[in-house]
Structures are given as C-alpha cells and as structure tokens.
Design an enzyme around this catalytic site. Structure first.
Site, PDB file in Angstrom:
ATOM      1  N   GLU A  54       0.825  -1.209   0.000  1.00 18.06           N
ATOM      2  CA  GLU A  54       0.000   0.000   0.000  1.00 18.06           C
ATOM      3  C   GLU A  54       0.864   1.266   0.000  1.00 18.06           C
ATOM      4  OE1 GLU A  54      -0.207  -2.678   1.906  1.00 18.06           O
ATOM      5  OE2 GLU A  54      -2.213  -2.955   2.734  1.00 18.06           O
ATOM      6  N   CYS A  80      -1.036   1.036   7.277  1.00 18.90           N
ATOM      7  CA  CYS A  80      -1.538   1.305   5.928  1.00 18.90           C
ATOM      8  C   CYS A  80      -2.981   1.798   5.942  1.00 18.90           C
ATOM      9  CB  CYS A  80      -1.379   0.072   5.054  1.00 18.90           C
ATOM     10  SG  CYS A  80       0.366  -0.238   4.685  1.00 18.90           S
TER      11      CYS A  80
HETATM   12 ZN   LIG Z   1       0.860  -2.171   5.771  1.00 19.23          ZN
END
Ligand SMILES: [Zn+2]
Length: 135
Positions: A56, A90
């Site tokens: 990500e 993330c």
């Molecule tokens: Zn992550």
C-alpha cells in the site's frame, strides 16, 4: 461499478514482483483513483524489518507519481489472489490518500469494507492546525 475481481487480479499480479525474502508473504495492492486510473504496487521487505514497505505504501507513491488525487477503491492480495486487509499503518496511510469512504476489498465472498469500518474515528489532516500547505 467496481470490477473487484479485476482489481484483485491486478493486486495478485503485482504480488508476483514483491521482494519478500524474509516473510515469504508476497503482497500486491491495486487501487482505482478518483480519475478512474488503476495503479498497483508490491511489498518490499528489508533486512531491518522496520524499514519494510507494504504494498500500500508503493500504491500511495504511485498515486502521487500519477498526478495525485484520491483512491476510491483498493484491493490487497497475496500471490495466490487471496484478499488481505491492510495493516494498521496502511489503514492510516489510505485514510489520507483515499477517504473514510474508500472501499477496501474483503474477498469475493463478502462485500468490500468502507475504510471507516477498518479505521473508525481516524486522525487525519483536518485534525492538524492549518499550515497553508496544499494537500
Ligand atoms: Zn501495511
């Protein structure tokens, strides 16, 4: 309408390029931008572990490189195409470069999650005093 199977396939394809010699978990992420563009990335591990970049992270970097904007849908998958949910770090990253309404793939058996479900009451840029910097 989001082609979740296609987005998950893009994430799976990106996972094939992962650098994951330590965990062996090859991860790819693919996202659709607010402009309808599909971007993808893979995880890049590091011997120090703490410097490992989740897929990500690369996706958000690709978003900036492609001209910015916001992500509207994201799929994260392993190299077999199994959907994975973003880690806590993330989720925070995606909140800033998507929104609370960002749709996150949960696999083909269940509907996608809104990011607000995965990161309720998120801290974001609006919680900081104005600095006069354009996002
Ligand atoms: Zn992550």
């Amino acid at each position: 309408m989001i082609d979740w199977a296609g987005l998950r396939w893009s994430a799976r394809d990106a996972a094939q390029h992962a650098y994951a010699p330590y965990s062996g978990l090859r991860v790819g992420a693919a996202g659709i931008t607010s402009r309808g563009e599909v971007l993808s990335s893979c995880n890049v591990e590091n011997a120090s572990f703490g410097l490992t970049l989740c897929a990500e992270c690369g996706l958000v970097s690709a978003l900036a490189l492609s001209g910015g904007g916001k992500l509207s849908a994201v799929s994260v998958a392993d190299s077999d195409g199994k959907a994975l949910l973003p880690c806590g770090r993330c989720r925070q990253l995606l909140h800033e470069h998507g929104s609370a309404e960002l749709l996150v793939d949960a696999g083909s058996e269940v509907p996608p999650h809104r990011l607000a479900e995965l990161l309720p009451l998120a801290f974001g840029p609006e919680d900081l005093p104005a600095k006069g910097v354009e996002p």
